[in-house]
Design a protein around this motif. Sequence first.
Motif, PDB file in Angstrom:
ATOM      1  N   GLY A  87     -80.941 -50.729  20.308  1.00 39.78           N
ATOM      2  CA  GLY A  87     -81.353 -49.221  21.270  1.00 39.78           C
ATOM      3  C   GLY A  87     -80.982 -47.967  21.185  1.00 39.78           C
ATOM      4  O   GLY A  87     -81.564 -47.234  20.416  1.00 39.78           O
ATOM      5  N   THR A  88     -79.551 -47.630  21.717  1.00 35.27           N
ATOM      6  CA  THR A  88     -79.067 -46.544  21.311  1.00 35.27           C
ATOM      7  C   THR A  88     -78.115 -46.233  20.549  1.00 35.27           C
ATOM      8  O   THR A  88     -77.552 -45.327  20.328  1.00 35.27           O
ATOM      9  CB  THR A  88     -78.429 -45.929  22.843  1.00 35.27           C
ATOM     10  N   GLY A  89     -77.726 -47.163  19.653  1.00 38.29           N
ATOM     11  CA  GLY A  89     -76.837 -47.255  18.363  1.00 38.29           C
ATOM     12  C   GLY A  89     -77.376 -46.479  17.354  1.00 38.29           C
ATOM     13  O   GLY A  89     -78.580 -46.748  17.036  1.00 38.29           O
ATOM     14  N   VAL A  90     -76.636 -45.815  16.709  1.00 35.21           N
ATOM     15  CA  VAL A  90     -77.234 -45.029  15.321  1.00 35.21           C
ATOM     16  C   VAL A  90     -76.403 -45.357  14.250  1.00 35.21           C
ATOM     17  O   VAL A  90     -74.837 -45.364  14.324  1.00 35.21           O
ATOM     18  CB  VAL A  90     -77.298 -43.426  15.488  1.00 35.21           C
ATOM     19  N   ILE A  91     -76.896 -45.718  12.800  1.00 31.85           N
ATOM     20  CA  ILE A  91     -75.830 -45.888  11.893  1.00 31.85           C
ATOM     21  C   ILE A  91     -76.423 -45.181  10.782  1.00 31.85           C
ATOM     22  O   ILE A  91     -77.685 -45.271  10.474  1.00 31.85           O
ATOM     23  CB  ILE A  91     -76.052 -47.474  11.368  1.00 31.85           C
ATOM     24  N   GLY A  92     -75.481 -44.390  10.158  1.00 29.66           N
ATOM     25  CA  GLY A  92     -76.184 -43.526   8.760  1.00 29.66           C
ATOM     26  C   GLY A  92     -75.302 -43.844   7.643  1.00 29.66           C
ATOM     27  O   GLY A  92     -74.068 -44.159   7.895  1.00 29.66           O
ATOM     28  N   ILE A  93     -75.803 -43.722   6.512  1.00 32.61           N
ATOM     29  CA  ILE A  93     -75.364 -44.166   5.337  1.00 32.61           C
ATOM     30  C   ILE A  93     -75.546 -43.157   4.544  1.00 32.61           C
ATOM     31  O   ILE A  93     -76.393 -42.639   3.987  1.00 32.61           O
ATOM     32  CB  ILE A  93     -75.778 -45.757   4.935  1.00 32.61           C
ATOM     33  N   LEU A  94     -74.185 -42.764   3.692  1.00 37.11           N
ATOM     34  CA  LEU A  94     -74.072 -41.493   2.755  1.00 37.11           C
ATOM     35  C   LEU A  94     -73.559 -42.256   1.568  1.00 37.11           C
ATOM     36  O   LEU A  94     -72.318 -42.571   1.534  1.00 37.11           O
ATOM     37  CB  LEU A  94     -73.498 -40.472   3.220  1.00 37.11           C
ATOM     38  N   LYS A  95     -74.283 -42.250   0.433  1.00 35.03           N
ATOM     39  CA  LYS A  95     -73.850 -42.784  -0.618  1.00 35.03           C
ATOM     40  C   LYS A  95     -73.184 -41.709  -1.516  1.00 35.03           C
ATOM     41  O   LYS A  95     -74.127 -40.929  -2.046  1.00 35.03           O
ATOM     42  CB  LYS A  95     -75.425 -43.625  -1.546  1.00 35.03           C
ATOM     43  N   GLY A  96     -72.019 -41.866  -2.022  1.00 32.61           N
ATOM     44  CA  GLY A  96     -71.227 -40.956  -2.693  1.00 32.61           C
ATOM     45  C   GLY A  96     -72.075 -40.654  -4.170  1.00 32.61           C
ATOM     46  O   GLY A  96     -72.402 -41.865  -4.782  1.00 32.61           O
ATOM     47  N   GLY A  97     -71.853 -39.698  -4.740  1.00 34.91           N
ATOM     48  CA  GLY A  97     -72.318 -39.619  -6.368  1.00 34.91           C
ATOM     49  C   GLY A  97     -71.612 -40.717  -7.453  1.00 34.91           C
ATOM     50  O   GLY A  97     -71.722 -40.719  -8.372  1.00 34.91           O
ATOM     51  N   LYS A  98     -70.418 -41.160  -6.899  1.00 33.36           N
ATOM     52  CA  LYS A  98     -69.538 -41.948  -7.693  1.00 33.36           C
ATOM     53  C   LYS A  98     -69.272 -43.388  -7.008  1.00 33.36           C
ATOM     54  O   LYS A  98     -69.326 -43.223  -5.875  1.00 33.36           O
ATOM     55  CB  LYS A  98     -68.068 -41.169  -7.827  1.00 33.36           C
ATOM     56  N   PRO A  99     -69.122 -44.329  -7.891  1.00 26.62           N
ATOM     57  CA  PRO A  99     -69.023 -45.669  -7.346  1.00 26.62           C
ATOM     58  C   PRO A  99     -67.554 -45.658  -6.659  1.00 26.62           C
ATOM     59  O   PRO A  99     -66.690 -45.033  -6.951  1.00 26.62           O
ATOM     60  CB  PRO A  99     -69.081 -46.806  -8.560  1.00 26.62           C
TER      61      PRO A  99
ATOM     62  N   LYS B  28     -65.455 -47.751  -2.849  1.00 26.38           N
ATOM     63  CA  LYS B  28     -65.395 -48.513  -1.856  1.00 26.38           C
ATOM     64  C   LYS B  28     -66.274 -48.000  -0.658  1.00 26.38           C
ATOM     65  O   LYS B  28     -67.020 -46.904  -0.577  1.00 26.38           O
ATOM     66  CB  LYS B  28     -64.179 -48.465  -1.039  1.00 26.38           C
ATOM     67  N   ARG B  29     -66.630 -49.126   0.417  1.00 28.74           N
ATOM     68  CA  ARG B  29     -67.465 -48.844   1.310  1.00 28.74           C
ATOM     69  C   ARG B  29     -66.828 -48.503   2.655  1.00 28.74           C
ATOM     70  O   ARG B  29     -65.852 -49.464   3.100  1.00 28.74           O
ATOM     71  CB  ARG B  29     -68.599 -49.880   1.654  1.00 28.74           C
ATOM     72  N   VAL B  30     -66.918 -47.524   3.471  1.00 28.35           N
ATOM     73  CA  VAL B  30     -66.085 -47.225   4.603  1.00 28.35           C
ATOM     74  C   VAL B  30     -66.886 -46.871   5.907  1.00 28.35           C
ATOM     75  O   VAL B  30     -67.780 -46.153   5.543  1.00 28.35           O
ATOM     76  CB  VAL B  30     -65.283 -46.017   4.200  1.00 28.35           C
ATOM     77  N   ILE B  31     -66.463 -47.494   6.827  1.00 30.41           N
ATOM     78  CA  ILE B  31     -67.470 -47.433   8.133  1.00 30.41           C
ATOM     79  C   ILE B  31     -66.283 -46.538   9.036  1.00 30.41           C
ATOM     80  O   ILE B  31     -65.159 -46.750   9.244  1.00 30.41           O
ATOM     81  CB  ILE B  31     -67.461 -48.749   8.772  1.00 30.41           C
ATOM     82  N   LEU B  32     -66.991 -45.556   9.608  1.00 31.61           N
ATOM     83  CA  LEU B  32     -66.389 -44.436  10.384  1.00 31.61           C
ATOM     84  C   LEU B  32     -67.171 -44.747  11.718  1.00 31.61           C
ATOM     85  O   LEU B  32     -68.290 -44.581  11.949  1.00 31.61           O
ATOM     86  CB  LEU B  32     -66.405 -42.860  10.088  1.00 31.61           C
ATOM     87  N   ARG B  33     -66.497 -45.050  12.925  1.00 32.35           N
ATOM     88  CA  ARG B  33     -66.976 -45.472  14.364  1.00 32.35           C
ATOM     89  C   ARG B  33     -66.541 -44.254  15.049  1.00 32.35           C
ATOM     90  O   ARG B  33     -65.491 -44.049  15.245  1.00 32.35           O
ATOM     91  CB  ARG B  33     -66.702 -46.673  14.480  1.00 32.35           C
ATOM     92  N   ALA B  34     -67.670 -43.773  15.869  1.00 33.01           N
ATOM     93  CA  ALA B  34     -67.698 -43.039  17.038  1.00 33.01           C
ATOM     94  C   ALA B  34     -68.185 -43.812  18.182  1.00 33.01           C
ATOM     95  O   ALA B  34     -69.312 -44.241  18.053  1.00 33.01           O
ATOM     96  CB  ALA B  34     -68.043 -41.417  16.796  1.00 33.01           C
ATOM     97  N   ASP B  35     -67.868 -43.553  19.290  1.00 31.76           N
ATOM     98  CA  ASP B  35     -68.310 -44.296  20.660  1.00 31.76           C
ATOM     99  C   ASP B  35     -69.053 -42.957  21.365  1.00 31.76           C
ATOM    100  O   ASP B  35     -68.543 -41.792  21.279  1.00 31.76           O
ATOM    101  CB  ASP B  35     -67.514 -44.898  21.450  1.00 31.76           C
TER     102      ASP B  35
ATOM    103  N   ALA C 137     -71.909 -35.768  -3.982  1.00 29.12           N
ATOM    104  CA  ALA C 137     -71.826 -35.780  -5.343  1.00 29.12           C
ATOM    105  C   ALA C 137     -70.446 -36.300  -5.643  1.00 29.12           C
ATOM    106  O   ALA C 137     -70.125 -36.825  -6.657  1.00 29.12           O
ATOM    107  CB  ALA C 137     -72.120 -34.688  -6.354  1.00 29.12           C
ATOM    108  N   GLU C 138     -69.509 -35.541  -5.076  1.00 30.21           N
ATOM    109  CA  GLU C 138     -67.923 -35.765  -5.432  1.00 30.21           C
ATOM    110  C   GLU C 138     -67.188 -36.962  -4.577  1.00 30.21           C
ATOM    111  O   GLU C 138     -66.252 -37.363  -4.922  1.00 30.21           O
ATOM    112  CB  GLU C 138     -67.248 -34.577  -4.969  1.00 30.21           C
ATOM    113  N   ILE C 139     -68.119 -37.731  -3.884  1.00 32.67           N
ATOM    114  CA  ILE C 139     -67.663 -38.770  -2.953  1.00 32.67           C
ATOM    115  C   ILE C 139     -67.615 -39.866  -3.908  1.00 32.67           C
ATOM    116  O   ILE C 139     -68.662 -40.694  -4.402  1.00 32.67           O
ATOM    117  CB  ILE C 139     -68.206 -39.118  -1.767  1.00 32.67           C
ATOM    118  N   PRO C 140     -66.300 -40.510  -4.078  1.00 35.30           N
ATOM    119  CA  PRO C 140     -66.210 -41.832  -4.683  1.00 35.30           C
ATOM    120  C   PRO C 140     -66.381 -43.150  -3.796  1.00 35.30           C
ATOM    121  O   PRO C 140     -65.473 -43.885  -3.639  1.00 35.30           O
ATOM    122  CB  PRO C 140     -64.661 -41.935  -5.449  1.00 35.30           C
ATOM    123  N   GLY C 141     -67.450 -43.224  -3.204  1.00 38.84           N
ATOM    124  CA  GLY C 141     -67.820 -44.418  -2.490  1.00 38.84           C
ATOM    125  C   GLY C 141     -68.933 -44.079  -1.457  1.00 38.84           C
ATOM    126  O   GLY C 141     -69.544 -43.389  -1.970  1.00 38.84           O
ATOM    127  N   THR C 142     -69.032 -45.112  -0.619  1.00 39.57           N
ATOM    128  CA  THR C 142     -70.099 -45.013   0.448  1.00 39.57           C
ATOM    129  C   THR C 142     -69.538 -44.839   1.788  1.00 39.57           C
ATOM    130  O   THR C 142     -68.561 -45.701   2.111  1.00 39.57           O
ATOM    131  CB  THR C 142     -71.025 -46.291   0.245  1.00 39.57           C
TER     132      THR C 142
END
Length: 390
Positions: A55-67, A69-76, A122-127
Amino acid sequence: MKIKKEIEAIRPEVIELRRDFHRHPELGFKEFRTSGIVKDYLESLDLDEVHTCSGTGVIGILKGGKPGKRVILRADIDALPIQEDSGEPFASENPGIAHACGHDGHTAMLLGAAKIWAAHRAEIPGTLVFLFQPNEEDAGAQIMIDDGAMEITGKPDAIFGYHLWANFPLGKIGIHPGPTMASSYYFKIKIHGKGGHGGEPHGAINPIDAATYVLSAIKSFHTLEQDVFQPTVITCCMIHAGQKEIIVPDDLEMEGSIRCLHEGHEAVHARFREMVEQACALCRCTCEIELKCGNSLLNNDEALTALALETAETLVGPEHVVTKNVAMMGGDDFAEFLQYGPGFYFFIGMGDPAKGTDAHHHNAKFKVNEEALPIGIEMLMNLVSDYLKR
Ligand SMILES: [Zn+2]
Ligand SMILES: [Zn+2]
């Protein structure tokens, strides 16, 4: 240095977002306006994916320009059912509902950080996965997970969360390894006796007597059985029974919570059930016991905590990193996400008695110290950057 400048540049926008959320607080799973703003904002950043969930949860994904790790950042994103008395010019316009825990700040901070990251993709090594969670105050994380949140986010290598914290002075960052916020389970006990005349208690079975035995059993559990190095709190906060002084009631209901700042909650729960049943049986009553998970134990990953300690010491100086009296018996359902990967959760000090930003969380006079917002954003961004570099 560059990040500091960019955070400084975005500060007015973050404050404006925060004040807007503050003015329009919404209760758990009813955060429709907030969620809409979050979604629109993430879409305006041209992220790779933006989803809604539960319902009201939102998830955005930003893929960095470099391969990487995948990091989740959570806010309530949710507010509380409380009448605000902060005196802020942008106080709640919704009667009986207020952002009295600081989640308006958490949401605005993560949006601000997302904007800066998106400009540097472009500079982020990960997602980077931005997870905006509804209803933290009442176990919203598990509902988001049940609705497929982790299929959307993908398997994380690390999960980071944070809380603005009135109990620590502005400029401090609170960090604690291992068990940091207690697991919390809500209990509801229905005790069944037999109603009758107050003048003939022998002909009745009084559930109120059983309740007093239950309470003293809980007290002796605390003092005699539970290892003091395994912090455990059982608190009864509601008892309802009876309607007249001369009538022994049939039934009684008592409710409260069991909190454990250690992994052994299942043994505590089992012993709790046993004690309640036996105390009731002693008084010839029967009982039904319900235990509902409020949140699991928030266990900070040791390696991520060590990394965060370095990040924080570099950012605010070792003297401003609080490592004592950080762990608490309160909980946060950020813990539910940690079954999917290692996580770390930190506290951003914002207490300042002169500004009234040391009022307790969940108090009507609670106020966010907006000076803490850029510090929190910088800590979060530096932490992620340090993590992705490893
Ligand atoms: Zn709260
Ligand atoms: Zn909170």
